[in-house]
Design a protein around this motif. Sequence first.
Motif, PDB file in Angstrom:
ATOM      1  N   ASP A  12     -55.703   5.430  -2.261  1.00  0.00           N
ATOM      2  CA  ASP A  12     -54.257   5.242  -2.178  1.00  0.00           C
ATOM      3  C   ASP A  12     -53.485   6.363  -2.858  1.00  0.00           C
ATOM      4  N   HIS A  13     -54.162   7.116  -3.703  1.00  0.00           N
ATOM      5  CA  HIS A  13     -53.465   8.214  -4.366  1.00  0.00           C
ATOM      6  C   HIS A  13     -53.847   9.544  -3.728  1.00  0.00           C
ATOM      7  N   LYS A  14     -52.846  10.176  -3.164  1.00  0.00           N
ATOM      8  CA  LYS A  14     -53.066  11.458  -2.492  1.00  0.00           C
ATOM      9  C   LYS A  14     -53.726  12.477  -3.418  1.00  0.00           C
ATOM     10  N   ILE A  15     -53.352  12.418  -4.666  1.00  0.00           N
ATOM     11  CA  ILE A  15     -53.873  13.425  -5.592  1.00  0.00           C
ATOM     12  C   ILE A  15     -55.374  13.276  -5.793  1.00  0.00           C
ATOM     13  N   GLU A  18     -56.952  14.813  -2.809  1.00  0.00           N
ATOM     14  CA  GLU A  18     -56.934  16.264  -2.961  1.00  0.00           C
ATOM     15  C   GLU A  18     -58.021  16.735  -3.913  1.00  0.00           C
ATOM     16  N   LEU A  37     -54.778   6.644   3.473  1.00  0.00           N
ATOM     17  CA  LEU A  37     -54.145   6.167   2.237  1.00  0.00           C
ATOM     18  C   LEU A  37     -54.160   4.651   2.132  1.00  0.00           C
TER      19      LEU A  37
ATOM     20  N   SER B  88     -49.279   6.096 -12.112  1.00  0.00           N
ATOM     21  CA  SER B  88     -49.787   5.386 -10.944  1.00  0.00           C
ATOM     22  C   SER B  88     -48.685   4.601 -10.275  1.00  0.00           C
ATOM     23  N   LYS B 109     -48.204   9.224  -8.628  1.00  0.00           N
ATOM     24  CA  LYS B 109     -49.462   9.749  -8.103  1.00  0.00           C
ATOM     25  C   LYS B 109     -49.489   9.763  -6.578  1.00  0.00           C
ATOM     26  N   ASN B 110     -48.694   8.880  -5.990  1.00  0.00           N
ATOM     27  CA  ASN B 110     -48.682   8.805  -4.525  1.00  0.00           C
ATOM     28  C   ASN B 110     -48.450  10.163  -3.877  1.00  0.00           C
ATOM     29  N   ALA B 112     -48.030  13.155  -5.828  1.00  0.00           N
ATOM     30  CA  ALA B 112     -48.042  14.144  -6.900  1.00  0.00           C
ATOM     31  C   ALA B 112     -48.286  15.538  -6.338  1.00  0.00           C
ATOM     32  N   GLY B 113     -49.179  15.623  -5.363  1.00  0.00           N
ATOM     33  CA  GLY B 113     -49.527  16.929  -4.823  1.00  0.00           C
ATOM     34  C   GLY B 113     -48.335  17.689  -4.287  1.00  0.00           C
TER      35      GLY B 113
END
Lengths: 222, 222
Positions: A12-15, A18, A37, B88, B109-110, B112-113
Amino acid sequence: MSKKIYVHVADDHKIVIEGIIAVINTDDDIEVVDYSLTGTQVTKWFDNRKNKADVLVLDINIPELDGFEVVKHLRKKVNKPKIIIVSSYNDIRIVEEMLKLGCSGYITKNNAGAHIINAIKAVVQGEQYFSSDVQKDMLQKYVNKKEVPHGDAPESFLMETLTDREIEVLRLITQEHNTPEIADKLNVSVSTIETHRKSLLKKLKVKNAVGLAMYAIKYKII
Amino acid sequence: MSKKIYVHVADDHKIVIEGIIAVINTDDDIEVVDYSLTGTQVTKWFDNRKNKADVLVLDINIPELDGFEVVKHLRKKVNKPKIIIVSSYNDIRIVEEMLKLGCSGYITKNNAGAHIINAIKAVVQGEQYFSSDVQKDMLQKYVNKKEVPHGDAPESFLMETLTDREIEVLRLITQEHNTPEIADKLNVSVSTIETHRKSLLKKLKVKNAVGLAMYAIKYKII
DNA sequence: AGTGCAATCCCTGAAAACAGGGATGTAAAA
DNA sequence: TTTTACATCCCTGTTTTCAGGGATTGCACT
């Protein structure tokens, strides 16, 4: 030499995705073809017969469908991917549960980077893979196996399946609602909700509503 | 052209750190000099006068010292870094709290990138930076500002400081203990624990013990 | 010397939770 | 078809929680 391994990543967290991609990209044999996601994104992706991946790297705590649901969905499929669970924490009962459901690997987020490539290469070979901390816990559990009370009920309490109604009640309990309020919201009598509460206490082996809430959080019912 | 920006990253999950580093490495103006996995690692790193960084990218939920404690520690220092919180979830009250403590940015965090590089460049310029979802919530809060009851108590409930005893009681509540058990454990009367429970309910503005437990988990009291 | 706060204890009364039964209709599965 | 599981409802009775007061001690700060 060896054929390229295609991977789908779900978190669920894009980071985090990555991060996983960055680690995987250091290896030329593996390629991340896509990511999701949410749980429904994962199942839809694999339902589309154009899309395939050899390995699914899956977080348990994802929205819509959680990791358990995704695994249950995918294991029925013919061209199912090998599944590696990446979890925030490391509860041996969840590991067991996932193994029962047919997952091939389990690594924790703490040291996912160090393990993810080896895990992917192991599971495509048909092996199972567990990160060092998970292995430690499994060993610990194995050593203490004599403490298991009796042989007729080997299932983990995670197998304790809650009914739809019970989950609904549990959710409302975690939202600080009391029995009369829940009865009102669900348009049933107070007695009914009391019955559901009693079943929940019994099934989850907790003492009170706080125990229910803690369980719900820990195992992501809510 | 512009002088290089040095960044320290703190998160309990290595894979998140790896993700942040991977994103940051796409920009030549910024360099991650080191990272920490716990709160004490962060404070010790900055306490060592050999080590310096312009920006600290900090997760709230890290072991030993949480994000709040780390920020409180660092803000006393002379060469303090700009701090960007990576969280988060996205509770506007936590954002406010962190701003009060002197943080310069807050991103979730969703996404963050997509924001981390812009955030870093903004805060070294002395600006503040918030990811789009946080901005949305802040705007929402601002629009609804008229609903604030009266002007004499503007502090967020996160400022509501619990006493040592209250935290102890709260911890035992989350462990499914009831009032008589807690009284016994702490060697005081049941009345005393009832008083503490009432203070907790009032201070934390929750309805019942479940609310206390949820609060304790959410804000990492336990 | 006075103020405030933390921690302790008590009382009353109402509301809710928990324990332990039993009971019914319905729908799905064996 | 019988059994099983689910959801619904009720009863009795005990324990716990919550709401609302009030009160004392000791300590720290001004």
